[in-house]
Design a protein around this motif. Structure first.
Motif, PDB file in Angstrom:
ATOM      1  N   UNK A   1       0.880  -1.165   0.000  1.00 28.53           N
ATOM      2  CA  UNK A   1       0.000   0.000   0.000  1.00 28.53           C
ATOM      3  C   UNK A   1       0.917   1.213   0.000  1.00 28.53           C
ATOM      4  N   UNK A   2       0.900   1.974  -1.083  1.00 26.20           N
ATOM      5  CA  UNK A   2       1.843   3.076  -1.232  1.00 26.20           C
ATOM      6  C   UNK A   2       1.706   4.093  -0.108  1.00 26.20           C
ATOM      7  N   UNK A   3       2.830   4.388   0.551  1.00 28.33           N
ATOM      8  CA  UNK A   3       2.926   5.461   1.554  1.00 28.33           C
ATOM      9  C   UNK A   3       4.021   6.391   1.055  1.00 28.33           C
ATOM     10  N   UNK A   4       3.636   7.539   0.512  1.00 28.71           N
ATOM     11  CA  UNK A   4       4.602   8.400  -0.171  1.00 28.71           C
ATOM     12  C   UNK A   4       5.010   9.630   0.618  1.00 28.71           C
ATOM     13  N   UNK A   5       4.496   9.779   1.823  1.00 28.87           N
ATOM     14  CA  UNK A   5       4.891  10.891   2.685  1.00 28.87           C
ATOM     15  C   UNK A   5       6.160  10.494   3.438  1.00 28.87           C
ATOM     16  N   UNK A   6       7.261  11.195   3.164  1.00 34.52           N
ATOM     17  CA  UNK A   6       8.535  10.823   3.774  1.00 34.52           C
ATOM     18  C   UNK A   6       8.529  10.972   5.291  1.00 34.52           C
ATOM     19  N   UNK A   7       7.571  11.728   5.805  1.00 37.06           N
ATOM     20  CA  UNK A   7       7.466  11.889   7.253  1.00 37.06           C
ATOM     21  C   UNK A   7       6.736  10.708   7.901  1.00 37.06           C
ATOM     22  N   UNK A   8       6.119   9.880   7.076  1.00 37.67           N
ATOM     23  CA  UNK A   8       5.370   8.719   7.561  1.00 37.67           C
ATOM     24  C   UNK A   8       6.343   7.596   7.894  1.00 37.67           C
ATOM     25  N   UNK A   9       6.192   6.974   9.044  1.00 34.35           N
ATOM     26  CA  UNK A   9       7.089   5.887   9.426  1.00 34.35           C
ATOM     27  C   UNK A   9       6.956   4.677   8.501  1.00 34.35           C
TER      28      UNK A   9
END
Length: 200
Positions: free
Chosen positions: A159-167
């Motif tokens: 599941x794409x998580x593209x926010x670099x601040x997201x762990x």
């Protein structure tokens, strides 16, 4: 009923661009029309993956096709995958492919998701397709199935998580094709530009 099916098939087998042309699949004797056209998001993701594979298949006997090769399972049953990789040109005659592809990708839509996950997935499994990708474009998810002992096993789910601040950031994760380990793309590559347009 048989006459109606014949008329639909006749329209399908007409040349693209002519009035009456229809893109269809036939599974277990049932005709499924593949229209209207897929969503913009669907098309962008399909194009991203096709381009990545095509560029990395250069100087290779195998070829990749995008929504334009009928995969025949028998004389009167065929599927039209979103993306398919085939390696034996002799298995293609008159635009009909009758071999065993190495890889198939289906992009799910509200109108086709159930059929892609059930009927078509079972058909690909029975046909011996080694690797199957299922993508849900709106949720930016990818499921990868490998054929083991004649049955599909879910190998990976992304599941794409593209926010670099997201762990859980994973946009830079590299995905390789099982049968073509030199072909790779990141999750970001797969979904690049898929927010373009204003569709829901």
């Amino acid at each position: 009923m048989q006459n109606a099916l014949k008329q639909v098939e006749k329209g399908y087998h007409a040349m693209p661009g002519l009035e009456g042309y229809k893109k269809i699949e036939k599974i277990d004797g049932v005709i499924y029309e593949m229209s209207p056209s897929a969503s913009v998001r669907h098309g962008i993701i399909n194009g991203n993956i096709y381009t990545a594979i095509s560029n990395q298949l250069k100087d290779n006997l195998c070829r990749v096709f995008i929504e334009n090769l009928d995969f025949y399972l028998g004389d009167d049953e065929w599927l039209v995958p979103d993306i398919i990789i085939v390696c034996n040109p002799h298995d293609i005659k008159n635009g009909r492919y009758r071999g065993t592809p190495k890889f198939i990708l289906e992009i799910l839509s509200p109108s086709t998701a159930k059929r892609d996950r059930t009927l078509k997935k079972r058909k690909y499994e029975s046909a011996g397709v080694e690797e199957l990708w299922l993508i849900e474009p709106k949720g930016k998810s990818l499921e990868i199935y490998y054929l083991r002992n004649e049955k599909y096993e879910l190998e990976e789910t992304w599941l794409l998580a593209e926010d670099k601040a997201d762990e859980d950031y994973n946009a830079d994760t590299v995905i390789c094709l099982r049968g073509f380990p030199h072909i790779s793309m990141t999750l970001a590559d797969i979904f690049d530009g898929s927010e373009w347009g204003s569709e829901n």
